[in-house]
Write a protein that holds these residues in place. Structure first.
Motif, PDB file in Angstrom:
ATOM      1  N   SER A 115       0.812  -1.218   0.000  1.00  0.00           N
ATOM      2  CA  SER A 115       0.000   0.000   0.000  1.00  0.00           C
ATOM      3  C   SER A 115       0.846   1.268   0.000  1.00  0.00           C
ATOM      4  N   LYS A 116       0.431   2.244  -0.800  1.00  0.00           N
ATOM      5  CA  LYS A 116       1.089   3.548  -0.786  1.00  0.00           C
ATOM      6  C   LYS A 116       0.984   4.223   0.577  1.00  0.00           C
ATOM      7  N   ALA A 117      -0.015   3.854   1.351  1.00  0.00           N
ATOM      8  CA  ALA A 117      -0.231   4.495   2.646  1.00  0.00           C
ATOM      9  C   ALA A 117       0.844   4.146   3.666  1.00  0.00           C
ATOM     10  N   LEU A 118       1.550   3.044   3.471  1.00  0.00           N
ATOM     11  CA  LEU A 118       2.465   2.609   4.518  1.00  0.00           C
ATOM     12  C   LEU A 118       3.929   2.922   4.220  1.00  0.00           C
ATOM     13  N   ALA A 119       4.597   2.085   3.426  1.00  0.00           N
ATOM     14  CA  ALA A 119       6.056   2.187   3.294  1.00  0.00           C
ATOM     15  C   ALA A 119       6.673   2.339   4.679  1.00  0.00           C
ATOM     16  N   ALA A 383      -7.549   4.730   5.712  1.00  0.00           N
ATOM     17  CA  ALA A 383      -8.733   4.967   4.876  1.00  0.00           C
ATOM     18  C   ALA A 383      -8.891   6.452   4.556  1.00  0.00           C
ATOM     19  N   SER A 384      -8.632   7.287   5.527  1.00  0.00           N
ATOM     20  CA  SER A 384      -8.764   8.734   5.314  1.00  0.00           C
ATOM     21  C   SER A 384      -7.733   9.267   4.331  1.00  0.00           C
ATOM     22  N   SER A 385      -6.578   8.617   4.275  1.00  0.00           N
ATOM     23  CA  SER A 385      -5.517   9.080   3.380  1.00  0.00           C
ATOM     24  C   SER A 385      -5.855   8.854   1.914  1.00  0.00           C
ATOM     25  N   GLY A 386      -6.652   7.849   1.636  1.00  0.00           N
ATOM     26  CA  GLY A 386      -6.982   7.508   0.256  1.00  0.00           C
ATOM     27  C   GLY A 386      -5.837   6.883  -0.512  1.00  0.00           C
ATOM     28  N   GLU A 387      -4.726   6.604   0.168  1.00  0.00           N
ATOM     29  CA  GLU A 387      -3.539   6.080  -0.514  1.00  0.00           C
ATOM     30  C   GLU A 387      -3.547   4.554  -0.538  1.00  0.00           C
ATOM     31  N   TYR A 388      -4.551   4.010  -1.171  1.00  0.00           N
ATOM     32  CA  TYR A 388      -4.657   2.559  -1.315  1.00  0.00           C
ATOM     33  C   TYR A 388      -5.552   2.276  -2.512  1.00  0.00           C
ATOM     34  N   ASP A 389      -5.507   1.052  -2.997  1.00  0.00           N
ATOM     35  CA  ASP A 389      -6.317   0.660  -4.145  1.00  0.00           C
ATOM     36  C   ASP A 389      -7.687   0.202  -3.643  1.00  0.00           C
ATOM     37  N   ARG A 390      -8.693   1.014  -3.886  1.00  0.00           N
ATOM     38  CA  ARG A 390     -10.031   0.717  -3.367  1.00  0.00           C
ATOM     39  C   ARG A 390     -10.618  -0.565  -3.941  1.00  0.00           C
ATOM     40  N   LYS A 391     -10.247  -0.895  -5.168  1.00  0.00           N
ATOM     41  CA  LYS A 391     -10.779  -2.112  -5.779  1.00  0.00           C
ATOM     42  C   LYS A 391     -10.115  -3.367  -5.226  1.00  0.00           C
ATOM     43  N   ALA A 392      -8.912  -3.213  -4.706  1.00  0.00           N
ATOM     44  CA  ALA A 392      -8.151  -4.383  -4.262  1.00  0.00           C
ATOM     45  C   ALA A 392      -8.406  -4.764  -2.808  1.00  0.00           C
ATOM     46  N   VAL A 393      -8.866  -3.827  -1.984  1.00  0.00           N
ATOM     47  CA  VAL A 393      -8.873  -4.105  -0.549  1.00  0.00           C
ATOM     48  C   VAL A 393     -10.017  -5.002  -0.084  1.00  0.00           C
ATOM     49  N   THR A 394     -11.085  -5.135  -0.823  1.00  0.00           N
ATOM     50  CA  THR A 394     -12.225  -5.997  -0.508  1.00  0.00           C
ATOM     51  C   THR A 394     -12.969  -5.529   0.739  1.00  0.00           C
TER      52      THR A 394
END
Length: 524
Positions: A115-119, A383-394
């Motif tokens: 996820s882009k949100a972490l690194a 979730a608030s960051s929006g830095e994740y793939d919404r289609k992939a997270v289920t």
């Protein structure tokens, strides 16, 4: 040993062959690491199997080469063969270039969960990574995975879409698909993944490698980005069962002594009884059906091929003549053989899977744990960051955010799922006892890995082992007929689920069957 020593071809290179070459001065660790890095440069821009390459891999290899030199020097100075052999022994993973799924926290390298949100940077290694390093491993890179390891197409906001090396129009399975694809294409020697429902065995099936889900609790998961405490395991992946055995011995903290001697009990039994779980061969309805209520014709055709390849493999297994007098008896297990419980994959996913109930709590605990420097302290923050793939997270990601009361460990629905799991364990135990089984066998996936596009991989059979906590291994079972997109054919994996706690015996059995089938092929 000079880093310029002649090297050996790393294609299909195994740990024992590598170590033998080191002892005989035929190659160096630096040369082998450099060869893998060269292959990564050559292939991974298209494959997209890796997220991070260890910038220190070559310097670490040089340090290991110096260590090898000291061991060989000690060997030369000893006079008796027994002492010389002991001095020449190498740590179990000495110089072995390993690929880690990018949910293992690793000192000096980012850990993203895809996820882009972490690194997320860690000031320490996860327990497994620490053990790997203590046994000589070199972490050559961190592999792409499905976003937060939540499904099986290996699609992530950070790593993109990993391709299947046998058919670039298809996914490599997942969620450990980056590791699986990279190993299939010989970008590393062995790898580590995780498995919550299918995630070690799905890439093994899709990429013609071996993926082993150990019994729940056999490998420490501390420091690994979690999904479900009830279902998560960490496990080894490789191109052959022998390498998976070596890696598993280290991962479980059991690397001392002779692997061969410790395994005699599994093979000495002489006769193995394997139940053929017929229910897991056919497509399910309505979970595999289209909106019109009929099964997709293409998937039906793929399922027919999966069944044919799997049954051909079983025929080879049952008719094999073994000089050591090891015999395998196949026992048909019809769908009505366990009428005390519903084993259908759709039922178990809908009523037994605990991911959505545990994910939020487990992830938050990890993000706030000592040694993890995360930009986000909670699932809500991610979730608030929006830095994740919404289609992939289920829904595993979304449901605990929308309904925290229901999707928690205190809800009646969660307790109902735990009760189903206990009932399922009893049902499986009864079946094994009734037929005196050592394992169950079935195809891991009922049709081919899906084409690139959707982010949900259906028709996989891994949930039974995931809920019961039993060991399960997927080995290459064969290939579909070739097509323009798949010049080798599409890989089809054979899954074996063993007795409770019977990890080592199951691996013995898998290695024996692997020798019968010899089904693995390199992608190209």
């Amino acid at each position: 040993m000079s880093s310029h020593a002649s090297t050996i071809d790393v294609t299909e290179l195994t740990i024992p062959t590598f170590h033998a070459a080191l002892r005989e001065g035929q190659t160096s660790i630096t040369a082998v690491v450099r060869a893998y890095l060269s292959r990564i440069t050559q292939h991974d821009k298209t494959l997209k199997s890796l997220i991070t390459i260890n910038p220190n891999a070559l310097s670490e290899a040089a340090e290991k080469d110096a260590e090898t030199g000291r061991l060989l020097q000690q060997n030369a100075e000893n006079t008796t063969p027994a002492v010389a052999a002991a001095a020449a022994s190498l740590p179990a993973l000495h110089g072995v270039p390993i690929l880690l799924k990018d949910n293992y926290t690793t000192y000096g390298l980012p850990t993203s969960g895809g996820s882009k949100a972490l690194a997320t940077l860690s000031s320490r290694d996860s327990n497994v990574v620490r053990t790997l390093r203590q046994n000589g491993a070199i972490i050559i890179g961190k592999a792409n995975l499905h976003e937060f390891a939540l499904h099986g197409t290996t699609t992530s906001s950070l790593g993109g879409q990993t391709l299947n090396p046998y058919d670039s129009t298809r996914t490599p399975g997942g969620s450990s698909g980056g590791t699986g694809a990279a190993l299939a294409l010989n970008l590393g020697m062995v790898g580590c993944g995780t498995d919550t429902v299918n995630s070690l065995r799905s890439p093994a099936s899709a990429c013609s490698i071996v993926g082993f889900r150990p019994s729940l609790g056999r490998v420490d998961t501390q420091g690994i980005v979690p999904v479900s405490e009830t279902q998560d395991v960490a496990g080894p992946m490789g191109r052959c069962v022998g390498d998976v055995k070596v890696l598993f011995d280290v991962m479980k903290g059991d690397s001392k002594g002779s692997v061969t001697e410790r395994r005699k009990s599994g093979i000495e039994k002489g006769v193995f009884r394997i139940g053929v779980l017929e229910e897991y061969f056919h497509l399910e309805t309505p979970s595999s059906s289209s909106s019109s209520g009929t099964l997709d014709a293409e998937l039906v055709a793929e399922n027919a091929i999966v069944q044919e390849v799997t049954r051909n493999a079983l025929s080879l297994i049952s008719s094999a003549q073994d000089p050591s007098n090891i015999n395998i008896t196949l026992v048909s297990i019809p769908a009505n053989s366990h009428n005390d419980n519903d084993w259908s994959v759709s039922h178990l996913l809908d009523n037994g899977d605990t991911q959505a109930f545990e994910f939020r709590e487990c992830l938050n605990k990890f993000l706030q744990s000592e040694g993890v420097s995360s930009p986000h302290p909670s699932l809500e923050s991610i979730a608030s960051s929006g830095e994740y793939d919404r289609k992939a997270v289920t829904n595993v990601f979304a449901l605990p955010l929308s309904d925290k009361e229901t999707y928690s460990r205190t809800s009646p629905e969660y307790k109902s799922r735990l009760a189903l799991i206990e009932s399922l364990k009893t049902s499986v135990r009864n079946l094994f006892t009734k037929h005196d089984l050592d394992a169950l066998v079935y195809p891991h996936q009922r049709h081919f890995p899906i084409k690139i596009g959707p982010t949900v991989q259906p028709a996989r059979n891994g949930i039974l082992a995931a809920l019961t906590g039993r060991p399960a291994v997927c080995i290459p079972g064969g290939f579909s007929p070739v097509t323009p997109d798949a010049p080798r054919g599409v890989p089809i994996g054979l899954e074996l689920m063993g007795r409770e706690g019977g990890d080592e015996v199951l691996l013995d059995l898998a290695e024996f069957i692997e020798g019968i089938l010899s089904a693995r092929k390199v992608p190209y």
